[in-house]
Design a protein around this motif. Structure first.
Motif, PDB file in Angstrom:
ATOM      1  N   ASN A  62       0.691   1.554   1.001  1.00  0.00           N
ATOM      2  CA  ASN A  62       1.563   0.626   0.291  1.00  0.00           C
ATOM      3  C   ASN A  62       2.782   0.287   1.156  1.00  0.00           C
ATOM      4  O   ASN A  62       3.521   1.187   1.546  1.00  0.00           O
ATOM      5  CB  ASN A  62       2.002   1.289  -1.020  1.00  0.00           C
ATOM      6  N   PRO A  63       3.016  -0.996   1.440  1.00  0.00           N
ATOM      7  CA  PRO A  63       4.161  -1.356   2.286  1.00  0.00           C
ATOM      8  C   PRO A  63       5.498  -0.949   1.676  1.00  0.00           C
ATOM      9  O   PRO A  63       6.490  -0.805   2.394  1.00  0.00           O
ATOM     10  CB  PRO A  63       4.079  -2.887   2.380  1.00  0.00           C
ATOM     11  N   ALA A  64       5.531  -0.754   0.351  1.00  0.00           N
ATOM     12  CA  ALA A  64       6.790  -0.363  -0.295  1.00  0.00           C
ATOM     13  C   ALA A  64       7.079   1.131  -0.123  1.00  0.00           C
ATOM     14  O   ALA A  64       8.163   1.601  -0.430  1.00  0.00           O
ATOM     15  CB  ALA A  64       6.732  -0.716  -1.781  1.00  0.00           C
ATOM     16  N   GLU A  65       6.094   1.865   0.367  1.00  0.00           N
ATOM     17  CA  GLU A  65       6.234   3.306   0.554  1.00  0.00           C
ATOM     18  C   GLU A  65       6.620   3.580   2.012  1.00  0.00           C
ATOM     19  O   GLU A  65       5.810   3.391   2.919  1.00  0.00           O
ATOM     20  CB  GLU A  65       4.905   3.996   0.203  1.00  0.00           C
ATOM     21  N   HIS A  66       7.852   4.029   2.251  1.00  0.00           N
ATOM     22  CA  HIS A  66       8.343   4.171   3.620  1.00  0.00           C
ATOM     23  C   HIS A  66       8.298   5.607   4.142  1.00  0.00           C
ATOM     24  O   HIS A  66       8.546   5.843   5.309  1.00  0.00           O
ATOM     25  CB  HIS A  66       9.788   3.657   3.721  1.00  0.00           C
ATOM     26  N   LYS A  67       7.975   6.549   3.264  1.00  0.00           N
ATOM     27  CA  LYS A  67       8.050   7.949   3.704  1.00  0.00           C
ATOM     28  C   LYS A  67       6.801   8.404   4.438  1.00  0.00           C
ATOM     29  O   LYS A  67       6.813   9.435   5.101  1.00  0.00           O
ATOM     30  CB  LYS A  67       8.296   8.850   2.490  1.00  0.00           C
ATOM     31  N   GLN A  68       5.727   7.682   4.278  1.00  0.00           N
ATOM     32  CA  GLN A  68       4.491   8.105   4.930  1.00  0.00           C
ATOM     33  C   GLN A  68       3.663   6.903   5.327  1.00  0.00           C
ATOM     34  O   GLN A  68       3.867   5.788   4.835  1.00  0.00           O
ATOM     35  CB  GLN A  68       3.683   9.012   4.010  1.00  0.00           C
ATOM     36  N   LEU A  69       2.753   7.127   6.230  1.00  0.00           N
ATOM     37  CA  LEU A  69       1.802   6.085   6.635  1.00  0.00           C
ATOM     38  C   LEU A  69       0.409   6.524   6.200  1.00  0.00           C
ATOM     39  O   LEU A  69       0.065   7.712   6.315  1.00  0.00           O
ATOM     40  CB  LEU A  69       1.842   5.881   8.153  1.00  0.00           C
ATOM     41  N   VAL A  70      -0.366   5.579   5.676  1.00  0.00           N
ATOM     42  CA  VAL A  70      -1.689   5.898   5.134  1.00  0.00           C
ATOM     43  C   VAL A  70      -2.748   5.130   5.926  1.00  0.00           C
ATOM     44  O   VAL A  70      -2.587   3.928   6.193  1.00  0.00           O
ATOM     45  CB  VAL A  70      -1.769   5.541   3.630  1.00  0.00           C
ATOM     46  N   TYR A  71      -3.811   5.833   6.275  1.00  0.00           N
ATOM     47  CA  TYR A  71      -4.886   5.222   7.064  1.00  0.00           C
ATOM     48  C   TYR A  71      -6.229   5.598   6.436  1.00  0.00           C
ATOM     49  O   TYR A  71      -6.412   6.743   6.005  1.00  0.00           O
ATOM     50  CB  TYR A  71      -4.866   5.734   8.504  1.00  0.00           C
ATOM     51  N   THR A  72      -7.148   4.655   6.403  1.00  0.00           N
ATOM     52  CA  THR A  72      -8.506   4.966   5.950  1.00  0.00           C
ATOM     53  C   THR A  72      -9.429   4.814   7.151  1.00  0.00           C
ATOM     54  O   THR A  72      -9.461   3.760   7.786  1.00  0.00           O
ATOM     55  CB  THR A  72      -8.920   4.037   4.798  1.00  0.00           C
ATOM     56  N   VAL A  73     -10.137   5.875   7.459  1.00  0.00           N
ATOM     57  CA  VAL A  73     -10.875   5.962   8.721  1.00  0.00           C
ATOM     58  C   VAL A  73     -12.334   6.290   8.449  1.00  0.00           C
ATOM     59  O   VAL A  73     -12.638   7.210   7.683  1.00  0.00           O
ATOM     60  CB  VAL A  73     -10.277   7.085   9.615  1.00  0.00           C
TER      61      VAL A  73
END
Lengths: 284, 152
Positions: free
Chosen positions: A70-81
């Motif tokens: 979610n671009p509004a979530e700045h505390k973490q980065l999410v990746y689907t691999v």
């Protein structure tokens, strides 16, 4: 004079930042979602939907992976691999707390500004839904800024569908239509069977005021783009996310050159108008 | 209650068809309903009708020897089910299985074939429309065969 901190992110674009794996969840038998957080203090680094990072698995290698959070979530980065080789397998088998190097985010991203005030058609195939998920989050988060949201999603089989619970939740949102299809349904599947292009006839939207964002295997995107043209969209309102062998991610190495474009720097998202003639060339 | 003529005229498949031809079609049409789980037709049976699906969902299935049926395609509201009535030997090539409560307009193929023989303009209009459906489904089938989501 104070340096411009917005641009002075790092002294070396090739230097990865240390992140830690916070969580790994299984989406399908071969696809996993990883949540990464900065090793030191939160850096508040934001991204635009459609951008990607270079993820470094120490001792194995570096991979370009689209951000699926979610671009509004700045505390973490999410990746689907999707685990399809040595490096991706090493990435998805990282334990919580393991270190991963992150460069980026890179790339142009989806045309969210151009989509404001218009209907948004998201067409995804297989893991192509991952780079498009931030678009869906953004539209739903700023619902008044956009027209109807239509998500057309195709996968190989019911077992290969990503984010199944979210798909169902999105479908319940106002002014949102989510249509899912699989190429091969088992006898227990009660949904649609057929390729993703067969869903267009059920989409409720106004083509002339729509922007389409498409991600999936290149052959699928070619057929989808043609279908969108037949549906009444212009070539400049259809955007595709391209994939090539990206190495440096900043346009130095030329590994991802596609005709006159560097996918990493000029893309990965392009208007179909820029790609149409290239996509019909066998050599590319 | 809506008249069959109006329902037929409103179907996208018959868009632009002159009302005279719609009138000819109505003489061969009937409302039908299939409960979930019902087989509308089965492979090898005589194909003497086609259907305009008004609501519900129909799965086209292929039986593999000693295996479970394979769903090759599903059809929803607005779709056309069946073209085997149009071409010899007039036999169904698949099973059609209503997976939801399905309402449709059934058009009698024998009746239509006779009218098309008498009125070639009607026959040509119908063939053009069915040819478009066949072309789209052929393209979709080719794309499906490419198995584009598989790891290469």
């Amino acid at each position: 004079m104070r340096p411009n901190m917005a641009t002075a992110v790092t002294t070396d674009p090739m230097l990865p930042h240390p992140y830690l794996v916070q969580a790994v969840s299984k989406e399908t038998p071969d696809t996993f979602t990883l949540k990464l957080a900065p090793e030191d203090k939160p850096n508040g680094r934001s991204f635009r939907p459609g951008q990607f990072s270079m993820l470094w698995v120490f001792g194995v290698g570096e991979l370009p992976i689209s951000i699926s959070g979610n671009p509004a979530e700045h505390k973490q980065l999410v990746y689907t691999v999707r685990s399809v080789g040595q490096a991706t397998n090493a990435l998805v088998t990282q334990h919580v707390g393991a270190g991963v190097g992150v460069r980026g985010p890179y790339g142009t991203g989806w045309p969210m500004d151009a989509a404001r005030g218009r209907d948004v058609i998201v067409v995804a195939g297989g893991i192509g839904l991952a780079p498009l998920r931030p678009v869906i989050y953004e539209v739903l988060h700023h619902r008044e800024d956009f027209g109807r949201l239509v998500v057309l999603y195709g996968a190989r089989s019911p077992h290969d569908l990503l984010y199944r619970q979210e798909l169902a939740a999105w479908a319940r949102q106002r002014e949102t239509q989510v249509l899912v299809t699989v190429d091969y349904g088992g006898m227990s599947w009660r949904g649609h069977v057929g390729v993703v292009t067969t869903l267009f006839k059920y989409a409720r939207l106004k083509p002339a005021q729509s922007v389409a964002m498409v991600c999936g295997p290149e052959i699928m995107m070619r057929f989808v783009a043609r279908e969108l043209m037949a549906f009444g969209l212009s070539r400049n309102d259809v955007y595709l996310s391209m994939e090539r062998n990206m190495k440096c991610a900043v346009g130095f190495c030329g590994h991802c050159q596609y005709g006159p474009h560097f996918i990493c720097k000029d893309g990965p998202v392009f208007p179909y108008e820029k790609l149409r003639s290239l996509m019909e060339k066998y050599e590319l | 209650m809506e008249s069959l003529e109006r329902i037929i005229a409103e179907q996208e498949f018959f868009a632009g068809l002159e009302s005279y031809y719609t009138g000819l079609l109505v003489g061969c049409a009937a409302n039908v309903r299939f409960n979930p789980g019902t087989y509308i037709f089965k492979e090898g049976e005589e194909a003497n009708e086609f259907y305009l699906i008004r609501s519900g969902k129909v799965a086209l299935e292929l039986f593999a020897p000693q295996g479970k049926p394979i769903v090759v395609e599903t059809l929803d509201a607005g779709d056309i089910l069946g073209w085997s009535w149009l071409l010899p030997p007039y036999l169904w090539k698949f099973h059609a299985h209503a997976v939801q409560d399905t309402r449709a307009i059934a058009l009698d193929g024998k009746c239509l074939r006779a009218k098309c023989e008498q009125n070639h303009d009607l026959g040509y209009e119908l063939l053009k429309r069915f040819a478009q459906i066949m072309e789209r489904r052929l393209e979709a089938t080719r794309l499906q065969l490419l198995d584009v989501y598989a790891v290469k």
